[in-house]
Design an enzyme around this catalytic site. Structure first.
Site, PDB file in Angstrom:
ATOM      1  N   GLY A  73       2.850  -0.851   4.336  1.00 13.46           N
ATOM      2  CA  GLY A  73       2.995   0.537   3.923  1.00 13.46           C
ATOM      3  C   GLY A  73       4.456   0.894   3.743  1.00 13.46           C
ATOM      4  O   GLY A  73       5.056   0.698   2.685  1.00 13.46           O
ATOM      5  N   GLY A  74       5.063   1.393   4.806  1.00 11.08           N
ATOM      6  CA  GLY A  74       6.432   1.928   4.750  1.00 11.08           C
ATOM      7  C   GLY A  74       7.445   1.012   4.068  1.00 11.08           C
ATOM      8  O   GLY A  74       8.232   1.456   3.221  1.00 11.08           O
ATOM      9  N   SER A  85       3.355  -2.014  10.416  1.00  9.91           N
ATOM     10  CA  SER A  85       4.808  -2.055  10.652  1.00  9.91           C
ATOM     11  C   SER A  85       5.441  -3.408  10.311  1.00  9.91           C
ATOM     12  O   SER A  85       6.381  -3.838  10.971  1.00  9.91           O
ATOM     13  CB  SER A  85       5.130  -1.648  12.087  1.00  9.91           C
ATOM     14  OG  SER A  85       4.697  -0.311  12.336  1.00  9.91           O
ATOM     15  N   HIS A 144      -9.455   1.429   4.637  1.00  5.64           N
ATOM     16  CA  HIS A 144      -8.196   1.582   5.379  1.00  5.64           C
ATOM     17  C   HIS A 144      -8.419   2.534   6.555  1.00  5.64           C
ATOM     18  O   HIS A 144      -9.198   3.480   6.459  1.00  5.64           O
ATOM     19  CB  HIS A 144      -7.108   2.125   4.449  1.00  5.64           C
ATOM     20  CG  HIS A 144      -5.752   2.080   5.062  1.00  5.64           C
ATOM     21  ND1 HIS A 144      -5.308   3.048   5.926  1.00  5.64           N
ATOM     22  CD2 HIS A 144      -4.762   1.156   4.978  1.00  5.64           C
ATOM     23  CE1 HIS A 144      -4.086   2.726   6.337  1.00  5.64           C
ATOM     24  NE2 HIS A 144      -3.730   1.584   5.766  1.00  5.64           N
ATOM     25  N   ASN A 156       0.880  -1.173   0.000  1.00  2.00           N
ATOM     26  CA  ASN A 156       0.000   0.000   0.000  1.00  2.00           C
ATOM     27  C   ASN A 156       0.917   1.223   0.000  1.00  2.00           C
ATOM     28  O   ASN A 156       1.484   1.568   1.027  1.00  2.00           O
ATOM     29  CB  ASN A 156      -0.882  -0.028   1.258  1.00  2.00           C
ATOM     30  CG  ASN A 156      -1.673   1.252   1.434  1.00  2.00           C
ATOM     31  OD1 ASN A 156      -1.793   2.047   0.503  1.00  2.00           O
ATOM     32  ND2 ASN A 156      -2.214   1.460   2.623  1.00  2.00           N
ATOM     33  N   TRP A 157       1.033   1.839  -1.170  1.00  2.29           N
ATOM     34  CA  TRP A 157       1.984   2.954  -1.291  1.00  2.29           C
ATOM     35  C   TRP A 157       1.456   4.254  -0.696  1.00  2.29           C
ATOM     36  O   TRP A 157       2.173   5.247  -0.639  1.00  2.29           O
ATOM     37  CB  TRP A 157       2.337   3.173  -2.767  1.00  2.29           C
ATOM     38  CG  TRP A 157       3.306   2.159  -3.310  1.00  2.29           C
ATOM     39  CD1 TRP A 157       3.965   1.183  -2.607  1.00  2.29           C
ATOM     40  CD2 TRP A 157       3.734   2.024  -4.670  1.00  2.29           C
ATOM     41  NE1 TRP A 157       4.775   0.462  -3.453  1.00  2.29           N
ATOM     42  CE2 TRP A 157       4.657   0.950  -4.719  1.00  2.29           C
ATOM     43  CE3 TRP A 157       3.444   2.711  -5.863  1.00  2.29           C
ATOM     44  CZ2 TRP A 157       5.273   0.553  -5.907  1.00  2.29           C
ATOM     45  CZ3 TRP A 157       4.049   2.312  -7.040  1.00  2.29           C
ATOM     46  CH2 TRP A 157       4.961   1.241  -7.062  1.00  2.29           C
ATOM     47  N   LYS A 158       0.184   4.269  -0.320  1.00 10.35           N
ATOM     48  CA  LYS A 158      -0.419   5.496   0.229  1.00 10.35           C
ATOM     49  C   LYS A 158      -0.156   6.669  -0.733  1.00 10.35           C
ATOM     50  O   LYS A 158      -0.146   6.458  -1.941  1.00 10.35           O
ATOM     51  CB  LYS A 158       0.109   5.751   1.648  1.00 10.35           C
ATOM     52  CG  LYS A 158      -0.053   4.493   2.518  1.00 10.35           C
ATOM     53  CD  LYS A 158       0.157   4.724   3.979  1.00 10.35           C
ATOM     54  CE  LYS A 158      -0.028   3.405   4.721  1.00 10.35           C
ATOM     55  NZ  LYS A 158      -0.007   3.533   6.154  1.00 10.35           N
ATOM     56  N   GLU A 216      -6.811   4.927   7.636  1.00 11.25           N
ATOM     57  CA  GLU A 216      -6.596   6.351   7.327  1.00 11.25           C
ATOM     58  C   GLU A 216      -7.818   6.948   6.634  1.00 11.25           C
ATOM     59  O   GLU A 216      -8.134   8.125   6.814  1.00 11.25           O
ATOM     60  CB  GLU A 216      -5.314   6.507   6.480  1.00 11.25           C
ATOM     61  CG  GLU A 216      -4.070   6.260   7.335  1.00 11.25           C
ATOM     62  CD  GLU A 216      -2.873   5.691   6.604  1.00 11.25           C
ATOM     63  OE1 GLU A 216      -2.845   5.706   5.367  1.00 11.25           O
ATOM     64  OE2 GLU A 216      -1.955   5.195   7.297  1.00 11.25           O
ATOM     65  N   GLU A 265      -5.590  -4.697  10.543  1.00  8.49           N
ATOM     66  CA  GLU A 265      -4.524  -3.735  10.806  1.00  8.49           C
ATOM     67  C   GLU A 265      -4.841  -2.981  12.092  1.00  8.49           C
ATOM     68  O   GLU A 265      -5.619  -2.018  12.073  1.00  8.49           O
ATOM     69  CB  GLU A 265      -4.420  -2.736   9.653  1.00  8.49           C
ATOM     70  CG  GLU A 265      -4.142  -3.371   8.312  1.00  8.49           C
ATOM     71  CD  GLU A 265      -3.563  -2.353   7.328  1.00  8.49           C
ATOM     72  OE1 GLU A 265      -2.435  -2.563   6.887  1.00  8.49           O
ATOM     73  OE2 GLU A 265      -4.225  -1.350   7.040  1.00  8.49           O
ATOM     74  N   GLY A 305       2.384   2.385  10.819  1.00  5.46           N
ATOM     75  CA  GLY A 305       3.344   3.467  10.661  1.00  5.46           C
ATOM     76  C   GLY A 305       4.020   3.881  11.951  1.00  5.46           C
ATOM     77  O   GLY A 305       4.691   4.912  12.008  1.00  5.46           O
TER      78      GLY A 305
HETATM   79  P1  PGA Z   1       2.845   0.408   7.716  1.00  3.88           P
HETATM   80  O1  PGA Z   1       1.388   0.639   7.037  1.00  3.88           O
HETATM   81  O2  PGA Z   1       3.369  -0.892   7.125  1.00  3.88           O
HETATM   82  O3  PGA Z   1       3.649   1.601   7.285  1.00  3.88           O
HETATM   83  O4  PGA Z   1       2.640   0.331   9.166  1.00  3.88           O
HETATM   84  C1  PGA Z   1       0.500  -0.434   6.845  1.00  3.88           C
HETATM   85  C2  PGA Z   1      -0.784   0.077   6.245  1.00  3.88           C
HETATM   86  O5  PGA Z   1      -1.222   1.169   6.614  1.00  3.88           O
HETATM   87  O6  PGA Z   1      -1.410  -0.597   5.393  1.00  3.88           O
END
Ligand code: PGA
Length: 251
Positions: A233-234, A212, A95, A9-11, A97, A167, A173
């Protein structure tokens, strides 16, 4: 047998040329890994570039959100048909967010999921509790509600094109990962809830862990029997790092 799925997930990261570079580096790194599904969810603007660069590689290309109408006066929104037209075959929905910053409710998540599935897209439906909800012993209630309302009125066929991503919001994050025990406890609970609604289909559903995930912890997370993959994500932004996640150690 549930085939593992490792999803990026590149956001809101990467321009078109950065996305193209990533895919060109990533494809050769993972071309021999055939027993794991790989998914990349770029921002809308790079969806077509990623689909074009990934053509023939087997990589699943996904959007990070979708609107539930097919067309109309909805300024700024993107329909399921537009995602397909750009080369996407999946979409991430709900998600945390989106829930937190854009006020998405379980009922909106359900409408989006149904519209995406109706259009023939696969869905990664995200659920998970906040720190406050965990600290007040509401994790199971929250997750149960998100599943019951998010998957409400799904028919069997729709259910089969759906992947759940658990999640915990406190792990996204933050560098804090759920322990393998916490992940397994939540995933086992999620599967049991799905089983109550859909019976044995629950055994086929993939449940990803997100929060994470990185090369240092992916092996132990993936070793849990009810964890079928990761939403990342990251650690998905660098092709070398992300390829290490795809190559997690098989138990
Ligand atoms: P993260 O994000 O790996 O940076 O914690 C995961 C996500 O939000 O899907």
């Amino acid at each position: 047998m549930r085939k593992p799925l490792i999803a990026a997930n590149w956001k809101m990261y990467k321009t078109i040329s950065e996305a193209d570079d990533f895919v060109k580096q990533f494809v050769p790194l993972v071309k021999d890994v055939t027993d794991v599904d790989k998914l990349i969810a770029p921002p809308f603007t790079s969806l077509n570039a990623v689909a074009t660069a990934a053509a023939g590689s087997g990589i699943i290309v996904a959007a990070q959100d979708v609107f539930y109408e097919e067309q109309g006066a909805f300024t700024g929104e993107i329909s399921p048909g537009m995602i397909k037209d750009a080369g996407g075959t999946f979409v991430i929905i709900g998600h945390s967010e989106r829930r937190q910053y854009f006020h998405e409710t379980d009922s909106i998540v359900n409408k989006k999921s149904k519209a995406a599935l109706r259009a023939g897209l696969g869905v990664v439906l995200c659920i998970g509790e906040t720190l406050e909800e965990r600290n007040t012993n509401r994790t199971f209630d929250v997750v149960k509600r998100q599943i019951a309302e998010g998957l409400a009125e799904f028919c069997e066929a729709e259910f089969k094109d759906t992947v759940i991503a658990y999640e915990p919001v406190w792990a996204i994050g933050t560098g804090v990962t759920a322990t393998p025990e916490q992940a397994e406890e939540a995933h086992g609970f999620i599967r049991s809830i799905i089983k109550e609604i859909y019976g044995d289909l629950a055994d086929e559903m993939r449940i990803l862990y997100g929060g994470s995930v990185k090369p240092e912890n992916v092996d132990e997370i993936m070793a849990s029997p009810n964890v079928d993959g990761a939403l990342v994500g990251g650690a998905s932004l660098d092709p070398q790092v992300f390829s290490k996640l795809v190559k997690f150690r098989r138990g």
